[in-house]
Design an enzyme around this catalytic site. Sequence first.
Site, PDB file in Angstrom:
ATOM      1  N   GLY A   1      -8.645   2.096 -17.664  1.00  0.00           N
ATOM      2  CA  GLY A   1      -7.274   1.858 -18.113  1.00  0.00           C
ATOM      3  C   GLY A   1      -6.931   2.926 -19.127  1.00  0.00           C
ATOM      4  O   GLY A   1      -7.054   4.107 -18.838  1.00  0.00           O
ATOM      5  N   GLU A   2      -6.556   2.510 -20.303  1.00  0.00           N
ATOM      6  CA  GLU A   2      -6.227   3.458 -21.371  1.00  0.00           C
ATOM      7  C   GLU A   2      -6.914   2.972 -22.650  1.00  0.00           C
ATOM      8  O   GLU A   2      -6.543   1.931 -23.193  1.00  0.00           O
ATOM      9  CB  GLU A   2      -4.700   3.549 -21.511  1.00  0.00           C
ATOM     10  CG  GLU A   2      -4.242   4.428 -22.643  1.00  0.00           C
ATOM     11  CD  GLU A   2      -4.952   5.782 -22.668  1.00  0.00           C
ATOM     12  OE1 GLU A   2      -4.880   6.514 -21.675  1.00  0.00           O
ATOM     13  OE2 GLU A   2      -5.592   6.095 -23.688  1.00  0.00           O
ATOM     14  N   SER A   3      -7.903   3.746 -23.072  1.00  0.00           N
ATOM     15  CA  SER A   3      -8.758   3.279 -24.166  1.00  0.00           C
ATOM     16  C   SER A   3      -7.985   3.124 -25.477  1.00  0.00           C
ATOM     17  O   SER A   3      -8.306   2.246 -26.286  1.00  0.00           O
ATOM     18  CB  SER A   3      -9.938   4.226 -24.358  1.00  0.00           C
ATOM     19  OG  SER A   3      -9.489   5.525 -24.669  1.00  0.00           O
TER      20      SER A   3
ATOM     21  N   CYS B   1     -14.845   4.383 -17.124  1.00  0.00           N
ATOM     22  CA  CYS B   1     -13.777   5.282 -17.592  1.00  0.00           C
ATOM     23  C   CYS B   1     -13.311   4.903 -18.999  1.00  0.00           C
ATOM     24  O   CYS B   1     -14.062   5.120 -19.946  1.00  0.00           O
ATOM     25  CB  CYS B   1     -12.654   5.330 -16.571  1.00  0.00           C
ATOM     26  SG  CYS B   1     -11.638   6.797 -16.750  1.00  0.00           S
TER      27      CYS B   1
ATOM     28  N   ARG C   1     -12.402  12.472 -24.246  1.00  0.00           N
ATOM     29  CA  ARG C   1     -11.325  11.867 -23.435  1.00  0.00           C
ATOM     30  C   ARG C   1     -10.640  12.943 -22.603  1.00  0.00           C
ATOM     31  O   ARG C   1     -10.488  14.078 -23.058  1.00  0.00           O
ATOM     32  CB  ARG C   1     -10.264  11.242 -24.349  1.00  0.00           C
ATOM     33  CG  ARG C   1     -10.559   9.836 -24.780  1.00  0.00           C
ATOM     34  CD  ARG C   1      -9.416   9.301 -25.629  1.00  0.00           C
ATOM     35  NE  ARG C   1      -8.230   9.004 -24.857  1.00  0.00           N
ATOM     36  CZ  ARG C   1      -6.993   9.299 -25.240  1.00  0.00           C
ATOM     37  NH1 ARG C   1      -6.761   9.924 -26.369  1.00  0.00           N
ATOM     38  NH2 ARG C   1      -5.973   8.961 -24.479  1.00  0.00           N
TER      39      ARG C   1
ATOM     40  N   ILE D   1     -10.195   9.456 -12.771  1.00  0.00           N
ATOM     41  CA  ILE D   1      -8.770   9.438 -13.121  1.00  0.00           C
ATOM     42  C   ILE D   1      -8.648   9.699 -14.630  1.00  0.00           C
ATOM     43  O   ILE D   1      -9.027   8.840 -15.434  1.00  0.00           O
ATOM     44  CB  ILE D   1      -8.112   8.087 -12.764  1.00  0.00           C
ATOM     45  CG1 ILE D   1      -8.337   7.753 -11.289  1.00  0.00           C
ATOM     46  CG2 ILE D   1      -6.626   8.104 -13.114  1.00  0.00           C
ATOM     47  CD1 ILE D   1      -7.974   6.317 -10.915  1.00  0.00           C
ATOM     48  N   ARG D   2      -8.171  10.883 -14.990  1.00  0.00           N
ATOM     49  CA  ARG D   2      -8.095  11.273 -16.417  1.00  0.00           C
ATOM     50  C   ARG D   2      -9.376  10.845 -17.147  1.00  0.00           C
ATOM     51  O   ARG D   2      -9.340  10.173 -18.179  1.00  0.00           O
ATOM     52  CB  ARG D   2      -6.853  10.690 -17.088  1.00  0.00           C
ATOM     53  CG  ARG D   2      -5.561  11.292 -16.550  1.00  0.00           C
ATOM     54  CD  ARG D   2      -4.327  10.773 -17.271  1.00  0.00           C
ATOM     55  NE  ARG D   2      -4.133   9.347 -17.084  1.00  0.00           N
ATOM     56  CZ  ARG D   2      -3.650   8.799 -15.979  1.00  0.00           C
ATOM     57  NH1 ARG D   2      -3.304   9.556 -14.945  1.00  0.00           N
ATOM     58  NH2 ARG D   2      -3.503   7.510 -15.884  1.00  0.00           N
TER      59      ARG D   2
ATOM     60  N   HIS E   1     -14.668   5.302 -11.391  1.00  0.00           N
ATOM     61  CA  HIS E   1     -14.212   3.932 -11.115  1.00  0.00           C
ATOM     62  C   HIS E   1     -14.837   3.367  -9.838  1.00  0.00           C
ATOM     63  O   HIS E   1     -14.163   3.340  -8.800  1.00  0.00           O
ATOM     64  CB  HIS E   1     -12.687   3.934 -10.913  1.00  0.00           C
ATOM     65  CG  HIS E   1     -11.896   4.294 -12.119  1.00  0.00           C
ATOM     66  ND1 HIS E   1     -11.431   3.359 -13.003  1.00  0.00           N
ATOM     67  CD2 HIS E   1     -11.476   5.491 -12.575  1.00  0.00           C
ATOM     68  CE1 HIS E   1     -10.753   3.957 -13.968  1.00  0.00           C
ATOM     69  NE2 HIS E   1     -10.762   5.255 -13.729  1.00  0.00           N
TER      70      HIS E   1
ATOM     71  N   GLU F   1     -15.092   0.457  -9.084  1.00  0.00           N
ATOM     72  CA  GLU F   1     -14.312  -0.733  -8.718  1.00  0.00           C
ATOM     73  C   GLU F   1     -13.176  -0.403  -7.742  1.00  0.00           C
ATOM     74  O   GLU F   1     -12.542  -1.304  -7.213  1.00  0.00           O
ATOM     75  CB  GLU F   1     -13.766  -1.423  -9.982  1.00  0.00           C
ATOM     76  CG  GLU F   1     -12.662  -0.685 -10.739  1.00  0.00           C
ATOM     77  CD  GLU F   1     -13.178   0.380 -11.710  1.00  0.00           C
ATOM     78  OE1 GLU F   1     -14.357   0.768 -11.601  1.00  0.00           O
ATOM     79  OE2 GLU F   1     -12.385   0.839 -12.559  1.00  0.00           O
TER      80      GLU F   1
HETATM   81  N1  GLN Z   1      -7.827   8.710 -20.161  1.00  0.00           N
HETATM   82  C1  GLN Z   1      -8.024   7.309 -20.324  1.00  0.00           C
HETATM   83  C2  GLN Z   1      -8.398   6.955 -21.758  1.00  0.00           C
HETATM   84  O1  GLN Z   1      -8.462   7.782 -22.585  1.00  0.00           O
HETATM   85  C3  GLN Z   1      -9.067   6.770 -19.375  1.00  0.00           C
HETATM   86  C4  GLN Z   1      -8.550   6.818 -17.974  1.00  0.00           C
HETATM   87  C5  GLN Z   1      -9.111   5.763 -17.073  1.00  0.00           C
HETATM   88  O2  GLN Z   1      -9.685   4.755 -17.506  1.00  0.00           O
HETATM   89  N2  GLN Z   1      -8.853   5.944 -15.817  1.00  0.00           N
HETATM   90  O3  GLN Z   1      -8.643   5.800 -22.032  1.00  0.00           O
END
Ligand code: GLN
Length: 196
Positions: free
Chosen positions: A47-49, A79, A108, A137-138, A178, A180
């Site tokens: 997700g987004e940390s 991630c 990150r 993904i990122r 990921h 999942e």
């Molecule tokens: N870039 C996201 C972060 O800094 C991580 C991306 C992801 O979980 N797919 O949390």
Amino acid sequence: MTLVGVLGLQGDVREHVAAMAALGVATAVVRTPTDLAAVDALIIPGGESTTMSLIATREGLFPPLRTAVAEGMPMYGSCAGMIMLAREVLDGRPDQQTLGALDIAVRRNAFGRQVDSFEADLAMPCLGEEPLRAVFIRAPWVEQMGPQVEVLGRVTGGPAEGRIVAVSSGRVLATSFHPELTGDLRVHALFRDMID
Ligand code: GLN
């Protein structure tokens, strides 16, 4: 029976619940300290940390999460979840908190802004001979790690050749990618086996 929590503040929570269900493992979504107290292990999703850190702070989750880490609760992070488990975040937000469950420093969005997402076949000997299709993904990568951390997977080929993207230490597991999202259950099965 073991109950595996999935931290449900933000991110791809349902996909981790589905992966564990496919393995016959019971899960519960964890959003509060009370929810956390009921589970035996914890998955922190992608997700987004930075957002996860903000919500976890607001919900008062960091103190009980740190206690769970200190008590040796098995944890798996994918991630953003890897970032949450790390000791240190490079290129994080200044106020971003992590759990320090793994003695790693992660960068990150390490693969660069121009590389938003990509897939690669990873050799992960601990999962058997067949390479693992990994979706990034990122994604972060592991930039430094303590001596007790084991490398489970590295990128092969391309500009990120050799970068560490899967690690474990004791009963804590983390992947930059990921599993999942792919239907390959081997990483989740590895975590299940680490819990037992
Ligand atoms: N870039 C996201 C972060 O800094 C991580 C991306 C992801 O979980 N797919 O949390």
